[in-house]
Every structure is written in C-alpha cells, then in structure tokens.
Design a protein around this motif. Structure first.
Motif, short mmCIF file in Angstrom:
data_model
loop_
_atom_site.label_atom_id
_atom_site.label_comp_id
_atom_site.label_asym_id
_atom_site.label_seq_id
_atom_site.Cartn_x
_atom_site.Cartn_y
_atom_site.Cartn_z
N LEU A 104 0.82 -1.20 0.00
CA LEU A 104 0.00 0.00 0.00
C LEU A 104 0.87 1.26 0.00
O LEU A 104 0.54 2.25 -0.65
N ASP A 105 1.98 1.24 0.75
CA ASP A 105 2.92 2.36 0.68
C ASP A 105 3.43 2.53 -0.75
O ASP A 105 3.55 3.64 -1.26
N ALA A 106 3.76 1.39 -1.38
CA ALA A 106 4.27 1.44 -2.74
C ALA A 106 3.22 1.94 -3.72
O ALA A 106 3.52 2.68 -4.66
N ALA A 107 1.97 1.54 -3.49
CA ALA A 107 0.89 2.02 -4.35
C ALA A 107 0.76 3.53 -4.26
O ALA A 107 0.60 4.23 -5.27
N ARG A 108 0.88 4.07 -3.05
CA ARG A 108 0.82 5.50 -2.87
C ARG A 108 2.02 6.17 -3.54
O ARG A 108 1.90 7.23 -4.15
N GLY A 109 3.19 5.54 -3.42
CA GLY A 109 4.37 6.07 -4.09
C GLY A 109 4.22 6.06 -5.61
O GLY A 109 4.63 7.00 -6.29
N PHE A 110 3.59 5.00 -6.14
CA PHE A 110 3.38 4.92 -7.59
C PHE A 110 2.43 6.01 -8.06
O PHE A 110 2.66 6.65 -9.09
N VAL A 111 1.36 6.21 -7.30
CA VAL A 111 0.42 7.29 -7.64
C VAL A 111 1.11 8.64 -7.57
O VAL A 111 0.92 9.51 -8.42
N LEU A 112 1.93 8.83 -6.54
CA LEU A 112 2.66 10.09 -6.39
C LEU A 112 3.62 10.32 -7.54
O LEU A 112 3.75 11.44 -8.05
N LEU A 113 4.29 9.27 -7.98
CA LEU A 113 5.20 9.39 -9.13
C LEU A 113 4.44 9.79 -10.38
O LEU A 113 4.90 10.63 -11.16
N ASN A 114 3.26 9.20 -10.58
CA ASN A 114 2.41 9.59 -11.71
C ASN A 114 2.03 11.06 -11.61
O ASN A 114 2.01 11.78 -12.62
N MET A 115 1.72 11.52 -10.39
CA MET A 115 1.35 12.92 -10.20
C MET A 115 2.50 13.85 -10.57
O MET A 115 2.30 14.90 -11.20
N LEU A 116 3.73 13.49 -10.20
CA LEU A 116 4.88 14.32 -10.52
C LEU A 116 5.05 14.47 -12.03
O LEU A 116 5.28 15.58 -12.54
N VAL A 117 4.92 13.36 -12.73
CA VAL A 117 5.07 13.41 -14.20
C VAL A 117 3.91 14.19 -14.81
O VAL A 117 4.10 15.01 -15.73
N TYR A 118 2.70 13.95 -14.30
CA TYR A 118 1.52 14.66 -14.83
C TYR A 118 1.68 16.17 -14.66
O TYR A 118 1.41 16.95 -15.57
N HIS A 119 2.10 16.61 -13.48
CA HIS A 119 2.23 18.05 -13.24
C HIS A 119 3.40 18.65 -13.99
O HIS A 119 3.36 19.83 -14.36
N LEU A 120 4.45 17.87 -14.26
CA LEU A 120 5.51 18.35 -15.14
C LEU A 120 4.96 18.64 -16.53
O LEU A 120 5.22 19.71 -17.11
N LEU A 121 4.18 17.71 -17.06
CA LEU A 121 3.59 17.92 -18.38
C LEU A 121 2.57 19.05 -18.34
O LEU A 121 2.47 19.84 -19.30
N TYR A 122 1.81 19.17 -17.24
CA TYR A 122 0.85 20.27 -17.12
C TYR A 122 1.55 21.61 -17.20
O TYR A 122 1.10 22.52 -17.92
N ASP A 123 2.66 21.77 -16.49
CA ASP A 123 3.39 23.03 -16.54
C ASP A 123 3.91 23.30 -17.95
O ASP A 123 3.86 24.44 -18.43
N LEU A 124 4.43 22.27 -18.60
CA LEU A 124 4.95 22.45 -19.94
C LEU A 124 3.85 22.87 -20.92
O LEU A 124 4.05 23.76 -21.75
N VAL A 125 2.69 22.23 -20.79
CA VAL A 125 1.61 22.48 -21.75
C VAL A 125 0.85 23.76 -21.41
O VAL A 125 0.64 24.62 -22.29
N ALA A 126 0.44 23.93 -20.16
CA ALA A 126 -0.43 25.04 -19.78
C ALA A 126 0.33 26.35 -19.57
O ALA A 126 -0.22 27.42 -19.85
N LEU A 127 1.56 26.27 -19.11
CA LEU A 127 2.29 27.49 -18.75
C LEU A 127 3.41 27.85 -19.72
O LEU A 127 3.80 29.02 -19.80
N GLY B 118 3.52 26.50 -23.09
CA GLY B 118 3.09 26.42 -24.48
C GLY B 118 3.52 25.20 -25.26
O GLY B 118 3.43 25.20 -26.50
N VAL B 119 3.99 24.15 -24.61
CA VAL B 119 4.34 22.93 -25.32
C VAL B 119 3.07 22.29 -25.86
O VAL B 119 2.05 22.22 -25.16
N ARG B 120 3.11 21.82 -27.08
CA ARG B 120 1.91 21.26 -27.71
C ARG B 120 1.87 19.74 -27.51
O ARG B 120 2.66 19.00 -28.07
N LEU B 121 0.93 19.31 -26.69
CA LEU B 121 0.63 17.89 -26.49
C LEU B 121 -0.88 17.76 -26.52
O LEU B 121 -1.55 17.83 -25.49
N SER B 122 -1.43 17.56 -27.69
CA SER B 122 -2.89 17.59 -27.84
C SER B 122 -3.57 16.51 -27.01
O SER B 122 -4.66 16.73 -26.46
#
Length: 254
Positions: free
Chosen positions: A15-38, A40-44
């Motif tokens: 369960l700790d690992a599951a939370r870590g996996f979700v957290l890792l996904n969040m880090l990558v998601y927010h990296l892409l969010y910053d690139l796309v939303a702030l 101007g990187v194009r990822l349709s």
C-alpha cells in the motif's frame, strides 16, 4: 497521508508502494501540465480523454488510499486539521504568487475535510458492513461524479438534473456546486469524492479481517514505498520545484 501500518506495527509495504506509484504519476503529470499550460508545449492528447483518464487515476488513487489511512491514524481530527491547514496555506500561496492558478478547494482541502468528517461520523458509518460501505461508496461515487456539472448519472450520462439554484451562490463550491464565476486550478469537492474516501475506509476494515490479504500486502518495494511514506512533503514541494526547474531550463538552456 499516513504510513500504512497495522495495529501490530507491521507495515503494509504494497500500500505504501501504491501511494508512491500514484505520487510518481502525479509528478510526471504536473511536469507535463506546466509544460503544456504554462510554457506552451503542444501535447494535444494531454487535454483529451487520455489525459483525463490519467488525471482521474491519480486522483482516485490518492483519495481511496487516504480513506484506507483513516483506519491507521491515531487521530483523524488532528490529521484532518493539519491537511486542511496546509490546503489553506496553499490557497494563500497561489493567490499571492500565481492568482491565475489559485487553488480554492483542492485535494488537501478535501482530504482535510474528509478526515474531520470521518472523526465525527466514522463510528456511525462503521456500523454498516464493510462490503456494503465499500460497494455503496464506489457506486455513489460513480453516480454523483457529474455533480459539479449539474447532474447525477453514470459517468458522463446524465440521469438526474440537479436544481440550477444550487449553482447560483458562491458558497456551495466545497460541496460540489460551483458558482458561475468559480475557478480553481485544483478542485476536489465533497461530492462525489467523499464516497470514494468512505470506500477506502471500508477497505481498511476488509484488511483488518483478512490476515492472508495483510500478509500479501506486507512486502516492501523500497523506492516506491519510501516515496509513498513522504507523500505530504513531496506534494507540498513538488510544484514550486518542477516549475522552477522548467523555468530555468527555458530561461538558460532552451
């Protein structure tokens, strides 16, 4: 956001690992969010169904696992107040530094309120059989998923339109009824998310009554488990760090 550890002191590493996996996904998601939303990187695909499914997986994972954590917490009232306090601090910080990305009722606000509500009502909800609360919570989460858009139904299929008057005030957004001028860059109202949280609390009871399942969830995944045990710290720090690194890249390297 608490260590997954049974009353006997045995940590549930999966369960700790599951939370870590979700957290890792969040880090990558927010990296892409910053690139796309702030920046101007194009990822349709990021704004299409693929990005939506990914975001929902992350959100559902955090909230369900947080519901499980309620059963491991010594004081959900203290835990809830702490999370709500950090959520309010995050609102103040985004309002001062990045008002266009203000967070009015984000995941920390929700998790704080959910833990406080559980401290008040958990003793009554625990009278329900764990299977009933788990199944009912998941079904109600699915049925009320469209609350902020004015309906209850199955995913995006409306079955019941909600009264329009609920969405004309500025003060009901924590419940899931945002007003016409409401905006939050991170929004997790009580409806529908409280039902998924309650389903997580029910799953904790399933664990407590299933020693074989607890043994199956005991193994550690060192890196992910370590990350999962530091969820709150990582959550609070990750966006300034990610934004700062991306800004420096575009400022000095690109």
């Amino acid at each position: 956001m608490k260590t997954m550890q049974t009353a006997s002191g045995r940590r549930l590493g999966v369960l700790d690992a599951a939370r870590g996996f979700v957290l890792l996904n969040m880090l990558v998601y927010h990296l892409l969010y910053d690139l796309v939303a702030l920046f101007g990187v194009r990822l349709s695909w990021f704004w299409e169904w693929q990005g939506t499914v990914w975001q929902q997986f992350i959100a559902c994972g955090f909230i369900f696992l947080s519901g499980i954590s309620c059963g491991f917490s010594r004081s959900n009232a203290r835990r809830g107040a702490q999370l709500l306090g950090w959520g309010m601090a995050l609102s103040l910080g985004t309002w001062l530094v990045m008002p266009q990305q203000i967070i009015r009722f984000g995941v920390l606000h929700f998790l704080g309120c959910a833990a406080l509500l559980w401290a008040l009502t958990g003793r009554f909800l625990e009278r329900l059989p764990a299977g009933v609360l788990l199944t009912g919570g998941l079904l109600l989460f699915l049925l009320t998923n469209g609350t902020q858009w004015g309906y209850w139904g199955v995913w995006r299929l409306p079955l019941l339109e909600l009264p329009a008057g609920l969405y004309t005030t500025r003060w009901l957004f924590p419940l899931g009824f945002p007003g016409p001028d409401f905006y939050s860059s991170d929004y997790f109202p009580l409806l529908p998310w409280i039902f998924l949280f309650w389903a997580g609390t029910a799953f904790h009871r399933v664990l407590e009554n299933a020693p074989r399942l607890r043994r199956a969830l005991a193994p550690q995944a060192p890196l992910l488990s370590a990350l999962g045990r530091r969820t709150l710290v990582v959550y609070l720090l990750h966006q300034p760090v990610i934004y700062g690194l991306v800004w420096m890249w575009y400022r000095f390297c690109a």
